[in-house]
Scaffold this active site. Structure first.
Site, PDB file in Angstrom:
ATOM      1  N   ARG A 249       0.829  -1.220   0.000  1.00  0.00           N
ATOM      2  CA  ARG A 249       0.000   0.000   0.000  1.00  0.00           C
ATOM      3  C   ARG A 249       0.866   1.274   0.000  1.00  0.00           C
ATOM      4  NH1 ARG A 249      -3.094  -3.705  -0.580  1.00  0.00           N
ATOM      5  NH2 ARG A 249      -5.249  -3.811   0.165  1.00  0.00           N
TER       6      ARG A 249
ATOM      7  N   SER B  44     -10.801  -1.029   3.199  1.00  0.00           N
ATOM      8  CA  SER B  44     -10.006  -1.119   4.431  1.00  0.00           C
ATOM      9  C   SER B  44      -9.643   0.290   4.893  1.00  0.00           C
ATOM     10  CB  SER B  44      -8.711  -1.882   4.184  1.00  0.00           C
ATOM     11  OG  SER B  44      -8.983  -3.175   3.717  1.00  0.00           O
TER      12      SER B  44
ATOM     13  N   GLU C 248      -5.210   3.733   6.044  1.00  0.00           N
ATOM     14  CA  GLU C 248      -4.910   3.549   4.623  1.00  0.00           C
ATOM     15  C   GLU C 248      -5.546   4.705   3.829  1.00  0.00           C
ATOM     16  OE1 GLU C 248      -5.582  -0.550   2.673  1.00  0.00           O
ATOM     17  OE2 GLU C 248      -6.806   0.788   1.456  1.00  0.00           O
TER      18      GLU C 248
HETATM   19  N1  EPU Z   1     -10.467 -10.890  10.151  1.00  0.00           N
HETATM   20  C1  EPU Z   1     -11.139 -10.983  11.352  1.00  0.00           C
HETATM   21  N2  EPU Z   1     -12.166 -10.121  11.593  1.00  0.00           N
HETATM   22  C2  EPU Z   1     -12.557  -9.199  10.693  1.00  0.00           C
HETATM   23  C3  EPU Z   1     -11.880  -9.100   9.469  1.00  0.00           C
HETATM   24  C4  EPU Z   1     -10.836  -9.966   9.202  1.00  0.00           C
HETATM   25  O1  EPU Z   1     -10.804 -11.804  12.187  1.00  0.00           O
HETATM   26  O2  EPU Z   1     -13.504  -8.470  10.984  1.00  0.00           O
HETATM   27  C5  EPU Z   1      -9.391 -11.842   9.865  1.00  0.00           C
HETATM   28  C6  EPU Z   1      -9.840 -12.861   8.816  1.00  0.00           C
HETATM   29  O3  EPU Z   1     -10.489 -13.939   9.387  1.00  0.00           O
HETATM   30  C7  EPU Z   1      -8.521 -13.273   8.220  1.00  0.00           C
HETATM   31  C8  EPU Z   1      -7.714 -11.995   8.270  1.00  0.00           C
HETATM   32  O4  EPU Z   1      -8.318 -11.178   9.265  1.00  0.00           O
HETATM   33  O5  EPU Z   1      -7.869 -14.224   9.003  1.00  0.00           O
HETATM   34  C9  EPU Z   1      -7.626 -11.262   6.943  1.00  0.00           C
HETATM   35  O6  EPU Z   1      -8.911 -10.889   6.511  1.00  0.00           O
HETATM   36  P1  EPU Z   1      -9.295 -10.680   4.963  1.00  0.00           P
HETATM   37  O7  EPU Z   1      -8.822 -11.825   4.151  1.00  0.00           O
HETATM   38  O8  EPU Z   1     -10.725 -10.294   4.898  1.00  0.00           O
HETATM   39  O9  EPU Z   1      -8.381  -9.487   4.474  1.00  0.00           O
HETATM   40  P2  EPU Z   1      -7.841  -8.165   5.191  1.00  0.00           P
HETATM   41  O10 EPU Z   1      -6.440  -8.395   5.606  1.00  0.00           O
HETATM   42  O11 EPU Z   1      -8.794  -7.690   6.205  1.00  0.00           O
HETATM   43  C10 EPU Z   1      -6.787  -7.225   2.984  1.00  0.00           C
HETATM   44  C11 EPU Z   1      -6.791  -5.938   2.215  1.00  0.00           C
HETATM   45  C12 EPU Z   1      -8.084  -5.812   1.416  1.00  0.00           C
HETATM   46  C13 EPU Z   1      -8.166  -6.988   0.456  1.00  0.00           C
HETATM   47  C14 EPU Z   1      -8.136  -8.290   1.273  1.00  0.00           C
HETATM   48  C15 EPU Z   1      -8.072  -9.504   0.394  1.00  0.00           C
HETATM   49  C16 EPU Z   1      -5.471  -4.379   3.522  1.00  0.00           C
HETATM   50  C17 EPU Z   1      -5.476  -3.193   4.401  1.00  0.00           C
HETATM   51  N3  EPU Z   1      -6.668  -4.822   3.139  1.00  0.00           N
HETATM   52  O12 EPU Z   1      -7.844  -7.159   3.933  1.00  0.00           O
HETATM   53  O13 EPU Z   1      -8.004  -4.631   0.654  1.00  0.00           O
HETATM   54  O14 EPU Z   1      -9.362  -6.940  -0.307  1.00  0.00           O
HETATM   55  O15 EPU Z   1      -6.937  -8.315   2.097  1.00  0.00           O
HETATM   56  O16 EPU Z   1      -6.807  -9.586  -0.194  1.00  0.00           O
HETATM   57  O17 EPU Z   1      -4.405  -4.879   3.169  1.00  0.00           O
HETATM   58  C18 EPU Z   1      -8.548  -2.313   0.714  1.00  0.00           C
HETATM   59  O18 EPU Z   1      -7.334  -2.089   0.716  1.00  0.00           O
HETATM   60  O19 EPU Z   1      -9.386  -1.375   0.723  1.00  0.00           O
HETATM   61  C19 EPU Z   1      -9.016  -3.682   0.728  1.00  0.00           C
HETATM   62  C20 EPU Z   1     -10.307  -3.994   0.814  1.00  0.00           C
END
Ligand code: EPU
Length: 338
Positions: free
Chosen positions: A164, A238, A334
């Site tokens: 990012r 995010s 972000e």
């Molecule tokens: N998780 C939780 N609770 C929540 C949300 C997530 O426990 O409320 C846990 C999930 O169970 C999982 C981990 O956190 O173990 C990661 O969650 P997820 O795969 O949903 O992805 P994220 O890390 O929350 C990132 C990006 C997203 C992107 C997704 C998929 C960042 C800041 N965000 O989210 O990007 O779509 O991975 O690759 O890196 C964005 O940047 O706007 C965005 C949506």
């Protein structure tokens, strides 16, 4: 060019926040962009360049000139046996561009389906999802130097992409505006299905033979199930970045929080999901009036309609403080605060 005065920016930010722009103009060509920047009436005003407004938290009215980048056009610039090079105008809607690639069987960005925003904004923060980042398919970009008004070309190395991150958020912040981006896409796909729920979703969709379209459909389905549609509930995806912490701190944390998920970055650093931290701190589904924390993805702050940017900023600060208190981890936003 139609220069408007005191117009609402509500339709131009995915949070759906009410704030006005002192002046607003949409530019459709590089020449229009240069013209407006040279116009003596606006020369000394602050300027805000707007793509899809999907990474923006408007906390006040904008005193200055908002320039909406609407430079369009998608063209194939070169192709060889395995690769096709496609140049897209900065104002193209990112998801439309992804769909164009999917339809033409150009592989590489299908995992980035349905990300809100424009092509020009994508390199700013090296957008990424489901195991792919824009840097993986990035060839070069063209940007207008705001001082010299010359177009310059930036290679992959010159953009200094990170998670990012790019040089445009750091030493070149506010100095350039992207006008087009060229991508290298593959004619022969290598499918990336390892991340998260992709394989599970493909199985649920009864996909037996992988294809670019199937991956795109799976990603769209996952995103729709977890992330609120900005057309229905204001949000900017995010809100925070996933923090990277020292391995030592991670080892101490898992003693108290054994289910803390993690992704190794290198031998000394580990990335942990901010969504998990925020959920554990008790915020998931929190609502205060018209704003809150999304019930299915705690990393997403939402405006149910009529909320304002300062309320969201205050909520973000409370979330940051409680994650800091509970885990000793500082979350960085972000989104860009204006
Ligand atoms: N998780 C939780 N609770 C929540 C949300 C997530 O426990 O409320 C846990 C999930 O169970 C999982 C981990 O956190 O173990 C990661 O969650 P997820 O795969 O949903 O992805 P994220 O890390 O929350 C990132 C990006 C997203 C992107 C997704 C998929 C960042 C800041 N965000 O989210 O990007 O779509 O991975 O690759 O890196 C964005 O940047 O706007 C965005 C949506």
């Amino acid at each position: 060019m139609n220069i408007q005065q005191n117009i609402s920016l509500k339709p131009f930010n995915t949070f759906g926040l009410e704030a006005s722009a002192q002046y607003f103009v949409e530019v459709n060509t590089v020449e229009e962009l240069k013209d407006i920047l040279q116009n003596p009436d606006f020369k000394n005003l602050d300027k805000l360049f707007l793509g899809g407004g999907s990474n923006l938290l408007l906390t006040k009215n904008y005193e200055g000139l908002v320039i909406k980048i609407a430079l369009k056009g998608v063209e194939k610039v070169f192709e060889d046996e395995n690769t096709v090079y496609i140049k897209a105008g900065a104002g193209e809607i990112w998801h439309h561009f992804v769909m164009y690639c999917v339809e033409n069987n150009y592989a590489g960005i299908e995992n980035l389906s349905l990300i809100p925003g424009t092509v020009g904004a994508a390199p700013m923060q090296n957008i990424g999802a489901y195991g792919v980042e824009i840097k993986d398919v990035f060839q070069e970009l063209q940007a207008l130097n705001l001082e010299t008004l010359e177009i310059e070309t930036f290679s992959l190395a010159a953009c200094q992409f990170g998670y990012r991150e790019s040089i445009f958020k750091h030493s070149l912040k506010g100095k350039y505006v992207t006008t087009s981006v060229t991508f290298h896409l593959n004619k022969i796909a290598t499918f990336k299905t390892a991340y998260g729920d992709i394989q599970k979703t493909l199985a649920e969709m009864n996909v037996t033979a992988l294809s670019i379209k199937a991956i795109s459909d799976a990603v769209i389905s996952i995103r729709r199930s977890k992330l609120p549609d900005p057309a229905e509930i204001g949000n900017s995806g995010s809100f925070f970045k996933n923090p990277e912490i020292p391995l030592g701190q991670y080892k101490t944390l898992i003693e108290s929080f054994p289910t803390l998920p993690s992704y190794p970055i290198n031998e000394t650093t580990v990335k942990v999901p901010a969504g998990w931290l925020i959920e554990q701190a008790g915020w998931k589904g929190f609502r205060d009036g018209q704003i809150g924390v999304h019930a299915r993805q705690a990393l997403v702050l939402v405006n149910y309609g009529g909320g304002n940017g300062n309320e969201i900023k205050k909520l973000a600060e409370k979330v940051q403080q409680s994650v800091l208190d509970k885990f000793g981890i500082k979350l960085s936003p972000e989104v860009n605060y204006i």
